[in-house]
Design a protein around this motif. Sequence first.
Motif, short mmCIF file in Angstrom:
data_model
loop_
_atom_site.label_atom_id
_atom_site.label_comp_id
_atom_site.label_asym_id
_atom_site.label_seq_id
_atom_site.Cartn_x
_atom_site.Cartn_y
_atom_site.Cartn_z
N LEU A 1 7.26 -7.08 7.84
CA LEU A 1 6.05 -6.33 8.21
C LEU A 1 5.17 -7.08 9.21
O LEU A 1 4.19 -6.51 9.72
CB LEU A 1 5.24 -5.99 6.95
N TRP A 2 5.54 -8.31 9.51
CA TRP A 2 4.70 -9.15 10.39
C TRP A 2 4.49 -8.53 11.76
O TRP A 2 3.37 -8.38 12.23
CB TRP A 2 5.37 -10.53 10.51
N VAL B 1 4.98 -5.49 12.65
CA VAL B 1 4.43 -4.15 12.54
C VAL B 1 2.91 -4.21 12.38
O VAL B 1 2.16 -3.46 13.00
CB VAL B 1 5.08 -3.43 11.34
N HIS B 2 2.47 -5.15 11.54
CA HIS B 2 1.04 -5.30 11.27
C HIS B 2 0.25 -5.56 12.55
O HIS B 2 -0.86 -5.06 12.73
CB HIS B 2 0.84 -6.45 10.27
N SER C 1 9.88 2.13 13.35
CA SER C 1 8.81 1.47 12.58
C SER C 1 9.40 0.53 11.55
O SER C 1 10.61 0.22 11.58
CB SER C 1 7.99 2.54 11.86
N HIS C 2 8.54 0.12 10.62
CA HIS C 2 8.97 -0.71 9.48
C HIS C 2 10.02 0.01 8.63
O HIS C 2 10.70 -0.63 7.85
CB HIS C 2 7.76 -1.10 8.63
N ASP D 1 13.71 -1.04 8.59
CA ASP D 1 14.13 -2.15 7.74
C ASP D 1 14.64 -1.70 6.38
O ASP D 1 15.08 -2.52 5.57
CB ASP D 1 12.97 -3.15 7.59
N ARG E 1 11.48 -3.85 -0.62
CA ARG E 1 10.85 -3.54 0.67
C ARG E 1 10.06 -2.23 0.61
O ARG E 1 8.97 -2.13 1.17
CB ARG E 1 11.92 -3.45 1.76
N HIS F 1 6.87 -3.05 -0.89
CA HIS F 1 5.98 -3.73 0.07
C HIS F 1 5.40 -2.73 1.07
O HIS F 1 4.23 -2.84 1.47
CB HIS F 1 6.76 -4.82 0.82
N ILE F 2 6.22 -1.77 1.50
CA ILE F 2 5.74 -0.76 2.45
C ILE F 2 4.60 0.05 1.84
O ILE F 2 3.58 0.30 2.48
CB ILE F 2 6.90 0.16 2.89
N PHE G 1 1.52 -2.10 1.84
CA PHE G 1 1.07 -2.31 3.22
C PHE G 1 0.33 -1.08 3.73
O PHE G 1 -0.76 -1.16 4.31
CB PHE G 1 2.28 -2.65 4.09
N GLU G 2 0.90 0.08 3.49
CA GLU G 2 0.27 1.31 3.97
C GLU G 2 -1.05 1.56 3.23
O GLU G 2 -2.00 2.08 3.82
CB GLU G 2 1.24 2.49 3.84
#
Lengths: 266, 266
Positions: B104-105, B107-108, B123-124, B127, B145, B148-149, B152-153
């Motif tokens: 996500l690095w 992407v962020h 996008s992410h 992955d 993952r 994590h998504i 993150f969102e």
Amino acid sequence: MNPDKYRVKPGGSVNLSDWDTNDDGGLSKDEGRTLTDELQLGLADWQERLNAEGRQSLLIVLQARDAGGKDGTVKHVMGAFNPNGVQIANFKVPTEEERGHDFLWRVHQRAPRAGQIGVFNRSHYEDVLVTRVHSMIDDSTADRRLSHIRHFESLLTDGGTRILKFYLHVSKEEQKARLQDRLDDPAKHWKFNPADLTERARWDEYTRVYQDALTTSTESAPWYVIPADRKWFRNLLISRVVLDTLQGMHPQFPKATFDPKEIEIE
Amino acid sequence: MNPDKYRVKPGGSVNLSDWDTNDDGGLSKDEGRTLTDELQLGLADWQERLNAEGRQSLLIVLQARDAGGKDGTVKHVMGAFNPNGVQIANFKVPTEEERGHDFLWRVHQRAPRAGQIGVFNRSHYEDVLVTRVHSMIDDSTADRRLSHIRHFESLLTDGGTRILKFYLHVSKEEQKARLQDRLDDPAKHWKFNPADLTERARWDEYTRVYQDALTTSTESAPWYVIPADRKWFRNLLISRVVLDTLQGMHPQFPKATFDPKEIEIE
């Protein structure tokens, strides 16, 4: 309409009072808009070729006084491009980190990569404009900076970047009308900055430093003085110059690295 | 045409074979294009409010199989926005530096800042798509993952970002027709990548991993399954969803910090 008439010839000096702000190229507004619509279809087509080729890039620099039409040019001219191939860079007052580097450091990072079009809404030229008017640098430093700008632009052009620099030339009366419009329309209040009036009071000093900046016009990184009192003519002339330039770069669709006839899709 | 019909409801599972790729919403192509033109005027207006307000942002994620219409959506839908307020991020195969960080690095870094619209062309989600199909990660890693998504969102939405995720849903037949078109037209050869055929051969595996990815649909970061065999309907439906979303964010022009009546321009 001969776009070359508006180009600043290399090596000469510029007296902005010789340049008309209200020129209409002998066209009516309707004629101008029709022509602009046609040119803009061409912009999208030639951008696709530039993007597909992926070897050259185009950098468009927009400079103007407040309310001179930079944002409108981005919206109405650059809006014709596929957004995927355009990066708009807005240069504001430098951040603390940016101030810790030379004045071209932050600009260099935003240079368009091969296949792309970069648009600088304000640019490295602010460092020889607002800084001079406010006596943050002296004339000798300004001369050094102008020299650095020439070398920097030469570096970019050697790397495959074509540079077009547009000074949007508005009259003092037109600026007044546009600022007044921002005061009169509540939906435009956010565009009005009272500090713009301080800059307006220094009109003649800006004229002088702009004239110096325009001496950096070269064959490969020319300045154009765009008559900008009429927004439709500004859009037409810039569209024309950008399209001519893209066509002159002769971008080519890449040849296939495979034989299309031998490929079967299952 | 009820856009909500195409939204993936949170918490449920998705079977893509239940979703039509060729839907036209009961409209003719001409009707659809007229509607799209009207919606796109609204997109530019509401983007200006979002930009003026400068407090919220919108992130649009585009995912599709090859030739699914991501680039066309950027050109024909995102092209309606003022380019000054949109950033398109194209995520390709990660670079060496990017591979040195968590997924996500990179992407962020491209998340849209307040006032802006960000478009992720891929996008992410790659992955948990291409990586799974090619067995670069196992199912357990994919689950981690996906978790994590979600977090993150949620971080982005807490920070004022609205997220819209579009899966452009094309049939296997339509993909074949589009790939063939790229082979038949020399001006499109550069868009054809022979490796796309390898991915096409794994059609069903992609279906399976896409269905897993679509389970990340939430109220604040919903997935839409966009019928994408008809490009005009795809453009219409996405324009509709984006406009509804922008309006629902209620961006406001900022109030003036000065009294417009007290300002006189000299």
